[in-house]
Design an enzyme around this catalytic site. Structure first.
Site, mmCIF file in Angstrom:
data_model
loop_
_atom_site.group_PDB
_atom_site.id
_atom_site.type_symbol
_atom_site.label_atom_id
_atom_site.label_comp_id
_atom_site.label_asym_id
_atom_site.label_seq_id
_atom_site.Cartn_x
_atom_site.Cartn_y
_atom_site.Cartn_z
ATOM 1 N N ARG A 1 11.184 -1.659 11.203
ATOM 2 C CA ARG A 1 10.072 -1.202 12.044
ATOM 3 C C ARG A 1 9.868 -2.152 13.221
ATOM 4 O O ARG A 1 10.009 -3.368 13.065
ATOM 5 C CB ARG A 1 8.782 -1.140 11.213
ATOM 6 C CG ARG A 1 8.540 0.234 10.648
ATOM 7 C CD ARG A 1 7.411 0.284 9.661
ATOM 8 N NE ARG A 1 6.168 -0.370 10.077
ATOM 9 C CZ ARG A 1 5.040 -0.302 9.362
ATOM 10 N NH1 ARG A 1 5.013 0.383 8.231
ATOM 11 N NH2 ARG A 1 3.943 -0.917 9.766
ATOM 12 N N ARG B 1 11.548 -5.962 5.240
ATOM 13 C CA ARG B 1 11.402 -4.526 4.939
ATOM 14 C C ARG B 1 12.384 -3.687 5.757
ATOM 15 O O ARG B 1 12.637 -3.941 6.923
ATOM 16 C CB ARG B 1 9.977 -4.067 5.261
ATOM 17 C CG ARG B 1 9.832 -2.546 5.149
ATOM 18 C CD ARG B 1 8.401 -2.109 5.145
ATOM 19 N NE ARG B 1 7.671 -2.523 6.320
ATOM 20 C CZ ARG B 1 6.359 -2.354 6.459
ATOM 21 N NH1 ARG B 1 5.656 -1.773 5.499
ATOM 22 N NH2 ARG B 1 5.747 -2.753 7.553
ATOM 23 N N LYS C 1 0.838 -1.214 0.000
ATOM 24 C CA LYS C 1 0.000 0.000 0.000
ATOM 25 C C LYS C 1 0.864 1.252 0.000
ATOM 26 O O LYS C 1 0.667 2.158 -0.795
ATOM 27 C CB LYS C 1 -0.932 0.029 1.229
ATOM 28 C CG LYS C 1 -1.867 -1.145 1.342
ATOM 29 C CD LYS C 1 -2.770 -1.030 2.540
ATOM 30 C CE LYS C 1 -2.060 -1.051 3.882
ATOM 31 N NZ LYS C 1 -1.373 -2.321 4.200
ATOM 32 N N ARG D 1 -0.649 -9.096 13.157
ATOM 33 C CA ARG D 1 -1.254 -8.045 12.318
ATOM 34 C C ARG D 1 -2.113 -8.661 11.213
ATOM 35 O O ARG D 1 -3.155 -8.131 10.867
ATOM 36 C CB ARG D 1 -0.149 -7.156 11.703
ATOM 37 C CG ARG D 1 0.477 -6.224 12.731
ATOM 38 C CD ARG D 1 1.814 -5.683 12.285
ATOM 39 N NE ARG D 1 1.773 -4.929 11.065
ATOM 40 C CZ ARG D 1 2.836 -4.688 10.293
ATOM 41 N NH1 ARG D 1 4.020 -5.160 10.638
ATOM 42 N NH2 ARG D 1 2.717 -3.987 9.207
ATOM 43 N N ARG E 1 -9.875 1.135 8.476
ATOM 44 C CA ARG E 1 -9.411 -0.211 8.795
ATOM 45 C C ARG E 1 -10.425 -1.011 9.601
ATOM 46 O O ARG E 1 -10.159 -2.150 9.956
ATOM 47 C CB ARG E 1 -8.159 -0.058 9.648
ATOM 48 C CG ARG E 1 -6.961 -0.768 9.102
ATOM 49 C CD ARG E 1 -5.847 -0.336 9.999
ATOM 50 N NE ARG E 1 -4.686 -1.100 9.836
ATOM 51 C CZ ARG E 1 -3.600 -0.644 9.237
ATOM 52 N NH1 ARG E 1 -3.578 0.557 8.691
ATOM 53 N NH2 ARG E 1 -2.528 -1.384 9.191
HETATM 54 P P1 AP5 Z 1 4.842 -1.627 1.910
HETATM 55 O O1 AP5 Z 1 4.565 -0.804 0.704
HETATM 56 O O2 AP5 Z 1 5.560 -0.996 3.046
HETATM 57 O O3 AP5 Z 1 3.489 -2.364 2.399
HETATM 58 P P2 AP5 Z 1 2.228 -1.812 3.176
HETATM 59 O O4 AP5 Z 1 1.034 -2.495 2.612
HETATM 60 O O5 AP5 Z 1 2.228 -0.313 3.199
HETATM 61 O O6 AP5 Z 1 2.536 -2.424 4.596
HETATM 62 P P3 AP5 Z 1 2.418 -1.809 6.070
HETATM 63 O O7 AP5 Z 1 3.087 -2.791 6.983
HETATM 64 O O8 AP5 Z 1 2.911 -0.401 6.137
HETATM 65 O O9 AP5 Z 1 0.905 -1.857 6.269
HETATM 66 P P4 AP5 Z 1 0.174 -1.892 7.573
HETATM 67 O O10 AP5 Z 1 -1.189 -1.640 7.064
HETATM 68 O O11 AP5 Z 1 0.319 -3.087 8.424
HETATM 69 O O12 AP5 Z 1 0.891 -0.780 8.460
HETATM 70 P P5 AP5 Z 1 0.584 0.741 8.755
HETATM 71 O O13 AP5 Z 1 1.845 1.460 8.689
HETATM 72 O O14 AP5 Z 1 -0.588 1.226 7.969
HETATM 73 O O15 AP5 Z 1 5.653 -2.935 1.414
HETATM 74 C C1 AP5 Z 1 6.093 -3.926 2.345
HETATM 75 C C2 AP5 Z 1 7.442 -4.510 1.876
HETATM 76 O O16 AP5 Z 1 7.229 -5.227 0.644
HETATM 77 C C3 AP5 Z 1 8.511 -3.444 1.556
HETATM 78 O O17 AP5 Z 1 9.764 -3.927 1.908
HETATM 79 C C4 AP5 Z 1 8.410 -3.251 0.023
HETATM 80 O O18 AP5 Z 1 9.650 -2.863 -0.542
HETATM 81 C C5 AP5 Z 1 8.011 -4.662 -0.424
HETATM 82 N N1 AP5 Z 1 7.129 -4.663 -1.609
HETATM 83 C C6 AP5 Z 1 6.100 -3.821 -1.893
HETATM 84 N N2 AP5 Z 1 5.491 -4.164 -3.054
HETATM 85 C C7 AP5 Z 1 6.149 -5.273 -3.509
HETATM 86 C C8 AP5 Z 1 5.994 -6.115 -4.662
HETATM 87 N N3 AP5 Z 1 5.046 -5.892 -5.571
HETATM 88 N N4 AP5 Z 1 6.851 -7.148 -4.815
HETATM 89 C C9 AP5 Z 1 7.834 -7.398 -3.875
HETATM 90 N N5 AP5 Z 1 8.042 -6.629 -2.764
HETATM 91 C C10 AP5 Z 1 7.201 -5.589 -2.585
HETATM 92 O O19 AP5 Z 1 0.076 0.636 10.266
HETATM 93 C C11 AP5 Z 1 0.946 0.262 11.314
HETATM 94 C C12 AP5 Z 1 0.156 0.151 12.623
HETATM 95 O O20 AP5 Z 1 -0.454 1.433 12.930
HETATM 96 C C13 AP5 Z 1 -1.037 -0.825 12.592
HETATM 97 O O21 AP5 Z 1 -0.643 -2.153 12.865
HETATM 98 C C14 AP5 Z 1 -1.934 -0.237 13.678
HETATM 99 O O22 AP5 Z 1 -1.451 -0.548 14.961
HETATM 100 C C15 AP5 Z 1 -1.756 1.268 13.482
HETATM 101 N N6 AP5 Z 1 -2.744 1.830 12.547
HETATM 102 C C16 AP5 Z 1 -2.484 2.439 11.339
HETATM 103 N N7 AP5 Z 1 -3.637 2.852 10.764
HETATM 104 C C17 AP5 Z 1 -4.638 2.500 11.611
HETATM 105 C C18 AP5 Z 1 -6.057 2.635 11.562
HETATM 106 N N8 AP5 Z 1 -6.668 3.218 10.518
HETATM 107 N N9 AP5 Z 1 -6.777 2.140 12.599
HETATM 108 C C19 AP5 Z 1 -6.182 1.567 13.670
HETATM 109 N N10 AP5 Z 1 -4.832 1.404 13.782
HETATM 110 C C20 AP5 Z 1 -4.077 1.864 12.759
#
Ligand code: AP5
Length: 214
Positions: free
Chosen positions: A160, A128, A15, A171, A89
């Site tokens: 992270r 990552r 994402k 997660r 979410r």
């Molecule tokens: P990346 O692009 O970083 O993936 P992502 O989907 O953004 O993953 P996140 O871990 O950031 O998502 P998340 O939803 O768990 O965390 P968030 O930060 O929102 O890619 C991942 C890896 O894969 C990278 O190394 C990249 O290079 C690689 N990659 C990407 N595309 C690829 C491909 N096509 N092929 C190969 N490799 C690839 O949230 C973190 C925490 O915050 C949550 O757990 C929660 O506690 C809190 N939080 C955030 N938002 C909310 C909400 N709305 N409500 C409640 N809690 C929340």
């Protein structure tokens, strides 16, 4: 071109990687609730102190905290539009967002779902690395060996806290339980939801999303 977008998908689906590219190409703001929360944690704000424990355990931060944070952000300005990454979410968050958009008379243009199998996600997330300064996202699978600095800004690359395998698996469980129902919420409005196979090359995925938006 679309101006109000949501990007959904399990942790590690790509994402953040795609949202940065789409924001640049469409010319909208990238709003990531994960990035906003991590920024609050690193600055030691009240919000950050409340959120940190939930994040480190791989749990969702409570809806009321998230909704306060996002409505402040969305109130700042709409122009030139945005792509929301990591929000909504839960169904409660999706309903609250619909209410906020209605108040502001903003139509949602597209909901992009990036879908990837769980075992691929665990491998991606444990590999990552992110830049501590600019937030650029990398992966050890495709980085030059022993790289420790960000190619874009020279910042330190870090792992992270929530990318340890046990937390990643938690997660994913939380996603299946609480976030998957958000897809049903948006699939009721068929034309909004665009489902993309995220187990392909990053460039290919960007291309397909851009085609879907135009
Ligand atoms: P990346 O692009 O970083 O993936 P992502 O989907 O953004 O993953 P996140 O871990 O950031 O998502 P998340 O939803 O768990 O965390 P968030 O930060 O929102 O890619 C991942 C890896 O894969 C990278 O190394 C990249 O290079 C690689 N990659 C990407 N595309 C690829 C491909 N096509 N092929 C190969 N490799 C690839 O949230 C973190 C925490 O915050 C949550 O757990 C929660 O506690 C809190 N939080 C955030 N938002 C909310 C909400 N709305 N409500 C409640 N809690 C929340």
């Amino acid at each position: 071109m679309a101006k109000s977008l949501i990007i959904l998908g399990p942790p590690g689906a790509g994402k953040g990687t795609q949202a940065v590219r789409i924001a640049e190409r469409v010319g909208v703001q990238h709003i990531s609730t994960g990035d906003l929360l991590r920024d609050s944690v690193s600055k030691g704000t009240e919000l950050g102190k409340k959120a940190e424990g939930f994040m480190n355990q791989g749990l969702l931060v409570p809806d009321d905290i998230i909704l306060g944070m996002i409505s402040n952000k969305l109130n700042e300005t709409f122009a030139p539009g945005w792509i929301l990454d990591g929000f909504p979410r839960t169904v409660v968050q999706a309903e609250a967002l619909s209410g906020l958009l209605k108040e502001k008379e903003i139509e949602l243009d597209h909901v992009i779902l990036i879908d990837v199998d769980s075992e691929i996600l665990v491998k991606r997330l444990t590999g990552r690395r992110v830049c501590a300064d600019c937030g650029a996202i990398y992966n050890i699978e495709v980085m030059e060996k022993d790289t420790q600095k960000c190619v874009k800004c020279g910042g330190q690359l870090i792992t992270r806290d929530d990318d340890r395998e046990e937390t990643v698996r938690r997660r994913l469980e939380v996603y299946n339980e609480l976030t998957a129902p958000v897809l049903d919420y948006y699939s009721k409005t068929d034309e909004l939801l665009m489902s993309i196979d995220g187990a392909r090359a990053i460039d290919e995925i960007t291309l397909e999303i851009m085609k879907g938006l135009s």
